[in-house]
Write a protein that holds these residues in place. Structure first.
Motif, PDB file in Angstrom:
ATOM      1  N   THR A 100       1.016  -1.415   0.037  1.00  0.00           N
ATOM      2  CA  THR A 100       0.141   0.194  -0.100  1.00  0.00           C
ATOM      3  C   THR A 100       0.941   1.471  -0.378  1.00  0.00           C
ATOM      4  O   THR A 100       0.692   2.178  -0.639  1.00  0.00           O
ATOM      5  CB  THR A 100      -1.046  -0.199   1.172  1.00  0.00           C
ATOM      6  N   VAL A 101       2.378   1.321   0.906  1.00  0.00           N
ATOM      7  CA  VAL A 101       2.611   1.852   0.975  1.00  0.00           C
ATOM      8  C   VAL A 101       4.141   1.793   0.634  1.00  0.00           C
ATOM      9  O   VAL A 101       4.976   0.532   0.457  1.00  0.00           O
ATOM     10  CB  VAL A 101       2.968   3.035   1.822  1.00  0.00           C
ATOM     11  N   VAL A 102       5.014   2.215   0.461  1.00  0.00           N
ATOM     12  CA  VAL A 102       6.591   2.044  -0.335  1.00  0.00           C
ATOM     13  C   VAL A 102       6.988   3.197  -0.047  1.00  0.00           C
ATOM     14  O   VAL A 102       7.443   4.120  -0.483  1.00  0.00           O
ATOM     15  CB  VAL A 102       6.584   1.374  -2.352  1.00  0.00           C
ATOM     16  N   PHE A 103       8.278   2.606   0.309  1.00  0.00           N
ATOM     17  CA  PHE A 103       9.641   3.832   0.523  1.00  0.00           C
ATOM     18  C   PHE A 103      10.419   3.200  -0.527  1.00  0.00           C
ATOM     19  O   PHE A 103      11.286   2.467  -0.005  1.00  0.00           O
ATOM     20  CB  PHE A 103       9.824   3.271   2.225  1.00  0.00           C
ATOM     21  N   ILE A 104      10.812   4.242  -0.562  1.00  0.00           N
ATOM     22  CA  ILE A 104      12.525   3.695  -1.525  1.00  0.00           C
ATOM     23  C   ILE A 104      13.311   4.567  -0.986  1.00  0.00           C
ATOM     24  O   ILE A 104      13.726   5.713  -0.850  1.00  0.00           O
ATOM     25  CB  ILE A 104      11.981   4.729  -2.384  1.00  0.00           C
ATOM     26  N   THR A 105      14.036   4.277  -0.413  1.00  0.00           N
ATOM     27  CA  THR A 105      15.140   4.327   1.067  1.00  0.00           C
ATOM     28  C   THR A 105      16.555   4.006   0.641  1.00  0.00           C
ATOM     29  O   THR A 105      17.447   3.426   1.079  1.00  0.00           O
ATOM     30  CB  THR A 105      15.082   3.375   2.281  1.00  0.00           C
ATOM     31  N   THR A 106      16.893   4.042  -1.224  1.00  0.00           N
ATOM     32  CA  THR A 106      18.037   4.311  -1.832  1.00  0.00           C
ATOM     33  C   THR A 106      18.529   5.706  -0.710  1.00  0.00           C
ATOM     34  O   THR A 106      18.543   6.472  -0.102  1.00  0.00           O
ATOM     35  CB  THR A 106      18.129   4.394  -2.751  1.00  0.00           C
TER      36      THR A 106
ATOM     37  N   GLN B 174      -2.599   3.484  -8.834  1.00  0.00           N
ATOM     38  CA  GLN B 174      -3.054   4.628  -9.049  1.00  0.00           C
ATOM     39  C   GLN B 174      -3.509   4.431  -6.994  1.00  0.00           C
ATOM     40  O   GLN B 174      -3.956   4.334  -6.990  1.00  0.00           O
ATOM     41  CB  GLN B 174      -4.571   5.183  -9.628  1.00  0.00           C
ATOM     42  N   GLY B 175      -3.708   5.298  -6.524  1.00  0.00           N
ATOM     43  CA  GLY B 175      -3.853   5.877  -5.577  1.00  0.00           C
ATOM     44  C   GLY B 175      -2.952   5.689  -4.193  1.00  0.00           C
ATOM     45  O   GLY B 175      -3.140   4.695  -3.172  1.00  0.00           O
TER      46      GLY B 175
ATOM     47  N   GLN C  13       1.784   8.629 -12.244  1.00  0.00           N
ATOM     48  CA  GLN C  13       0.876   7.445 -12.552  1.00  0.00           C
ATOM     49  C   GLN C  13      -0.343   7.312 -11.636  1.00  0.00           C
ATOM     50  O   GLN C  13      -0.924   6.438 -11.109  1.00  0.00           O
ATOM     51  CB  GLN C  13       2.143   6.571 -12.237  1.00  0.00           C
ATOM     52  N   GLY C  14      -0.518   8.739 -10.303  1.00  0.00           N
ATOM     53  CA  GLY C  14      -1.384   8.154  -9.717  1.00  0.00           C
ATOM     54  C   GLY C  14      -1.145   8.674  -8.407  1.00  0.00           C
ATOM     55  O   GLY C  14      -1.907   7.826  -7.843  1.00  0.00           O
TER      56      GLY C  14
ATOM     57  N   GLY D 188      -1.229  14.891  -2.512  1.00  0.00           N
ATOM     58  CA  GLY D 188      -1.840  13.995  -2.964  1.00  0.00           C
ATOM     59  C   GLY D 188      -2.485  13.136  -1.522  1.00  0.00           C
ATOM     60  O   GLY D 188      -2.405  14.440  -0.604  1.00  0.00           O
ATOM     61  N   ASN D 189      -3.080  12.234  -1.613  1.00  0.00           N
ATOM     62  CA  ASN D 189      -3.928  11.922  -0.465  1.00  0.00           C
ATOM     63  C   ASN D 189      -3.074  12.034   0.856  1.00  0.00           C
ATOM     64  O   ASN D 189      -2.189  10.552   0.630  1.00  0.00           O
ATOM     65  CB  ASN D 189      -4.784  10.650  -0.487  1.00  0.00           C
TER      66      ASN D 189
END
Length: 290
Positions: A59-65, A85-86, A107-108, A141-142
């Motif tokens: 649901t949530v993606v953290f990009i931790t690079t 989306q969302g 990409q929403g 966003g939301n």
């Protein structure tokens, strides 16, 4: 809500442990180094996943690079796998804003940066410290997912504007990185008096710890002590003379520059305009030469 990580370094591991211990569900970790993803999965009792699995099952993606790879990785995932989306996509950089995630936004997705104001060394120790850590966040966003995470965690947090992200991060640099530099200068002065470095570090560390505690309890204005807030001109002059005699011109410049800034605080404590002008003149005179 499932939370996944792309990148499995110290920040991802420490934050992942904290999320898991707080009762939040992790989908898992992806890293270009499989060993890192497996270690993160072990520490959090979650999974080492393929990139597509993290992107599709979270649901949530953290990009931790590392910071300089955040936008590149976001773009690669968007082009090669695609975000939903969302979905909420976030990074944890202190200096970069959510603008790094603009392709995910296209990409929403909801795009945010979420930054814990602490340093990460050992993941387990960092996870423990996160309980008392302040978080700053911003994005577009939301806000539901980010708000839910912060509500569960219970940390003190504030939303800031993307435009203020650099100011926010520079405050952290001054308080943490530059504090080390400032204290190193004080330690060097003690060494020049004949005190060995190990003891000098202990002495200065204890003094600084007390000062930081005073700031927390009293604010900077009331925590300020020393010759400037007392208007002690002779002591200030003797300090500058000592630097000159020892050839410590760089530290002399630091002392003078910090002294000028300290006068702003001393003024709030009621130091007279006459004293301020006198000290300012002493600090400015020939104190910024190479």
């Amino acid at each position: 809500m499932k939370i996944g990580f792309i990148g499995a370094g110290k920040v991802a591991k420490g934050f992942g442990i904290y999320l898991k211990e707080s009762g939040l569900e992790l989908s898992g970790f992806y890293s270009r180094t499989l060993e890192s993803a497996q270690e993160a999965a072990k520490l959090t009792n979650s999974k080492s996943l393929a990139l597509e699995e993290v992107a599709k099952n979270s649901t949530v993606v953290f990009i931790t690079t590392p910071d300089d790879l955040i936008e590149k990785v976001c773009n690669e995932v968007a082009e090669q796998v695609g975000f939903s989306q969302g979905q909420t996509i976030a990074h944890m950089s202190g200096s970069l804003s959510s603008e790094q995630l603009k392709m995910a936004k296209q990409q929403g997705c909801n795009t945010f940066s979420l930054h814990p104001l602490q340093s990460f060394a050992d993941p387990v120790a960092s996870a423990e410290k996160l309980k008392d850590t302040f978080f700053a966040w911003e994005g577009k966003g939301n806000k539901k997912d980010i708000s839910n995470i912060l509500t569960v965690l219970g940390n003190n947090n504030t939303e800031i504007s993307p435009e203020d992200k650099s100011l926010y991060h520079s405050a952290a640099c001054i308080a943490s990185n530059y504090l080390v530099t400032l204290l190193d200068s004080a330690i060097k002065l003690l060494e020049d008096t004949g005190i060995d470095r190990e003891l000098s570090c202990e002495i200065i560390s204890n003094l600084a710890t007390g000062t930081v505690s005073n700031i927390s309890n009293l604010d900077t204005t009331q925590a300020l002590t020393g010759p400037i807030v007392r208007g002690d001109v002779s002591t200030i002059s003797s300090h500058l003379d000592a630097y000159e005699k020892k050839g410590l011109l760089e530290i002399k410049n630091i002392y003078a520059l910090m002294g000028l800034k300290t006068l702003d605080i001393a003024a709030k404590r009621g130091l007279s305009p006459e004293k301020i002008d006198h000290i300012k003149k002493i600090l400015k005179e020939e104190n910024f030469n190479e």
